[in-house]
Design an enzyme around this catalytic site. Structure first.
Site, PDB file in Angstrom:
ATOM      1  N   ARG A 147      28.131  45.148  35.273  1.00 22.91           N
ATOM      2  CA  ARG A 147      29.274  44.503  34.637  1.00 22.91           C
ATOM      3  C   ARG A 147      29.840  43.358  35.460  1.00 22.91           C
ATOM      4  O   ARG A 147      30.094  42.266  34.940  1.00 22.91           O
ATOM      5  CB  ARG A 147      30.377  45.541  34.362  1.00 22.91           C
ATOM      6  CG  ARG A 147      30.203  46.333  33.092  1.00 22.91           C
ATOM      7  CD  ARG A 147      30.837  47.702  33.212  1.00 22.91           C
ATOM      8  NE  ARG A 147      30.180  48.478  34.239  1.00 22.91           N
ATOM      9  CZ  ARG A 147      29.047  49.151  34.052  1.00 22.91           C
ATOM     10  NH1 ARG A 147      28.475  49.146  32.880  1.00 22.91           N
ATOM     11  NH2 ARG A 147      28.481  49.806  35.045  1.00 22.91           N
ATOM     12  N   THR A 148      30.064  43.597  36.760  1.00 24.31           N
ATOM     13  CA  THR A 148      30.728  42.572  37.568  1.00 24.31           C
ATOM     14  C   THR A 148      29.865  41.314  37.681  1.00 24.31           C
ATOM     15  O   THR A 148      30.331  40.197  37.455  1.00 24.31           O
ATOM     16  CB  THR A 148      31.059  43.125  38.965  1.00 24.31           C
ATOM     17  OG1 THR A 148      31.882  44.282  38.830  1.00 24.31           O
ATOM     18  CG2 THR A 148      31.808  42.083  39.787  1.00 24.31           C
ATOM     19  N   LYS A 177      16.090  39.828  57.439  1.00 21.48           N
ATOM     20  CA  LYS A 177      15.533  39.341  58.700  1.00 21.48           C
ATOM     21  C   LYS A 177      16.540  39.433  59.840  1.00 21.48           C
ATOM     22  O   LYS A 177      16.239  39.023  60.964  1.00 21.48           O
ATOM     23  CB  LYS A 177      15.086  37.891  58.535  1.00 21.48           C
ATOM     24  CG  LYS A 177      14.098  37.665  57.400  1.00 21.48           C
ATOM     25  CD  LYS A 177      13.827  36.183  57.209  1.00 21.48           C
ATOM     26  CE  LYS A 177      12.926  35.933  56.010  1.00 21.48           C
ATOM     27  NZ  LYS A 177      12.709  34.484  55.775  1.00 21.48           N
ATOM     28  N   ARG A 198      29.531  40.557  46.650  1.00 24.56           N
ATOM     29  CA  ARG A 198      29.678  42.013  46.703  1.00 24.56           C
ATOM     30  C   ARG A 198      28.925  42.508  47.930  1.00 24.56           C
ATOM     31  O   ARG A 198      27.769  42.133  48.150  1.00 24.56           O
ATOM     32  CB  ARG A 198      29.136  42.692  45.450  1.00 24.56           C
ATOM     33  CG  ARG A 198      29.046  44.218  45.612  1.00 24.56           C
ATOM     34  CD  ARG A 198      28.817  44.950  44.329  1.00 24.56           C
ATOM     35  NE  ARG A 198      30.027  44.942  43.520  1.00 24.56           N
ATOM     36  CZ  ARG A 198      30.161  45.645  42.385  1.00 24.56           C
ATOM     37  NH1 ARG A 198      29.151  46.395  41.947  1.00 24.56           N
ATOM     38  NH2 ARG A 198      31.272  45.586  41.697  1.00 24.56           N
ATOM     39  N   HIS A 227      38.541  45.770  45.383  1.00 27.69           N
ATOM     40  CA  HIS A 227      37.857  45.131  44.247  1.00 27.69           C
ATOM     41  C   HIS A 227      38.939  44.415  43.441  1.00 27.69           C
ATOM     42  O   HIS A 227      39.332  44.845  42.359  1.00 27.69           O
ATOM     43  CB  HIS A 227      37.162  46.194  43.400  1.00 27.69           C
ATOM     44  CG  HIS A 227      36.115  45.664  42.476  1.00 27.69           C
ATOM     45  ND1 HIS A 227      36.002  44.326  42.150  1.00 27.69           N
ATOM     46  CD2 HIS A 227      35.116  46.294  41.781  1.00 27.69           C
ATOM     47  CE1 HIS A 227      35.000  44.161  41.318  1.00 27.69           C
ATOM     48  NE2 HIS A 227      34.433  45.334  41.082  1.00 27.69           N
TER      49      HIS A 227
END
Length: 401
Positions: A147-148, A177, A198, A227
């Site tokens: 959704r986000t 890396k 995120r 959030h």
């Protein structure tokens, strides 16, 4: 026009409007306003957030009371979307990033909701649908998301902007890396105008914002931390559904220790008056002491309960969350003890007042049974859709168009 004077143009969806949403509500006096800082400073944002909470101030008039009255009882009103606002006039004009809920005060939320209402009316091919043409947004996701990520990319696309996207960035980016987050952000900054991040570590968004102070960073969730855009869409949903944000009782259920959504929402709702919280959670995932202390400092009432039915009977908003297995690591016994303890089913819905709503940030597992979905009080899919409009509004604000 100031945000408070525009609130009368905001419109609720076609769901039956609670009669208690029709009361007149006054705007915040100008004397309560505090000039915000330009930079994305957590301390400064928190100070103005507290300063703007004044007893007796309330959000502007409900968005549908006059519209529904004009349409007549039992008639669905068809109302043109509000015009697209210009540049912000509240503290939104100085917002340079979005990393935590404490950055937003009441005036800023009111103005953002006005913009979000207008975004709902953006049509393909219209002038508004091209406002971000030529801008590029990078979505950098170190954790899974549906959704986000898609709502941010959908928001940018609907406004004509371009998208540079990477999913599972920890596995497929140079982080694999050994590159630091700060170096990755400094590099991606050179390719795009705004970055949506995120990350699995709490505080990662703040680190990113500090690394590129001249570029907008949006926190799309940082581990068990915050959030903020979910809190924005949740707060917007409550207002659209109930017609008010003052004088509400909110039950937060499930994984309150790891649930960044409920932590951010609890913080954001302290901008409004007479909000009470009821925390219902298994012992191993109770609400953190930091949020409780923040509510205490704001003079916000909260209490903990183990009786979901009794809480459901009291609240205006019942906000369920899933038990997040990924946060337990090897503590599988704790996860097993928490999972399935509190489930919203038809028995809980029978206890819930008729004008209350059920919310969930999604995805869900079994914490809301599927037979609840047909109940008009089940707002979680409407909630997810609202995320598109809020994120469209936020992109407009941060890119200063």
């Amino acid at each position: 026009m100031a945000a408070s004077s525009l609130m009368t143009s905001m419109v609720l969806p076609s769901r039956e409007v609670p009669s208690r949403a029709a009361s007149a509500i006054t705007a915040m006096p100008a004397t309560a306003r505090v000039a915000p800082s330009v930079r994305c400073s957590a301390a400064a944002a928190r100070r103005r957030h507290v300063a703007l909470r004044r007893p007796g101030t309330t959000l502007g008039p409900p968005r549908t009371s006059s519209a529904i009255a004009l349409a007549g009882a039992g008639t669905e009103a068809t109302i043109a979307p509000p015009p697209m606002p210009g540049l912000p006039t509240t503290g939104l004009k100085d917002l340079s990033c979005c990393v935590e809920a404490q950055q937003f005060n009441r005036e800023m939320l009111e103005e953002l909701f006005i913009i979000a209402d207008a975004m709902e009316g953006v049509k393909p091919g219209s002038d508004e649908s091209k406002m971000l043409a030529g801008y590029l947004m990078s979505t950098l996701f170190y954790e899974p998301s549906t959704r986000t990520r898609l709502s941010f990319e959908g928001a940018m696309g609907k406004l004509g902007g371009g998208i540079l996207s990477t999913e599972s960035a920890g596995e497929y980016s140079s982080a694999a890396k050994g590159e630091t987050l700060e170096d990755t952000i400094r590099t991606v900054e050179g390719y795009s105008d705004i970055i949506v991040l995120r990350h699995f570590s709490a505080g990662a968004a703040r680190r990113a914002a500090n690394a590129v102070p001249d570029s907008p960073i949006i926190n799309a969730g940082d581990g068990p931390g915050q959030h903020p855009t979910q809190a924005l869409l949740d707060t917007y949903t409550i207002y659209k559904e109930l017609g008010r944000l003052d004088n509400i009782k909110v039950g937060l259920v499930g994984d309150l220790a790891n649930g960044r959504t409920v932590r951010s929402l609890a913080t954001m709702l302290t901008a409004f008056d007479n909000v009470s919280f009821f925390f219902v959670a298994p012992d191993v995932v109770k609400m953190g002491d930091d949020i409780k202390a923040e509510l205490d400092a704001q003079g916000v009432h909260w209490e903990e309960s183990t009786d979901l039915l009794s809480v459901a009977a009291e609240v205006d908003v019942l906000y369920q969350t899933r038990i997040q297995k990924e946060r337990f690591g090897d503590r599988l016994d704790d996860y097993a003890a928490a999972k399935g303890k509190y489930i919203i089913d038809t028995a809980v819905m029978d206890a819930l007042p008729l004008k209350s709503i059920v919310m969930h940030p999604l995805p869900r597992l079994d914490e809301i049974t599927t037979d609840v979905d047909a109940d008009p009080r089940a707002a979680y899919f409407r909630q997810a859709r609202n995320g598109l409009f809020i994120r469209m509004a936020l992109l407009k604000v941060l890119l200063k168009v």
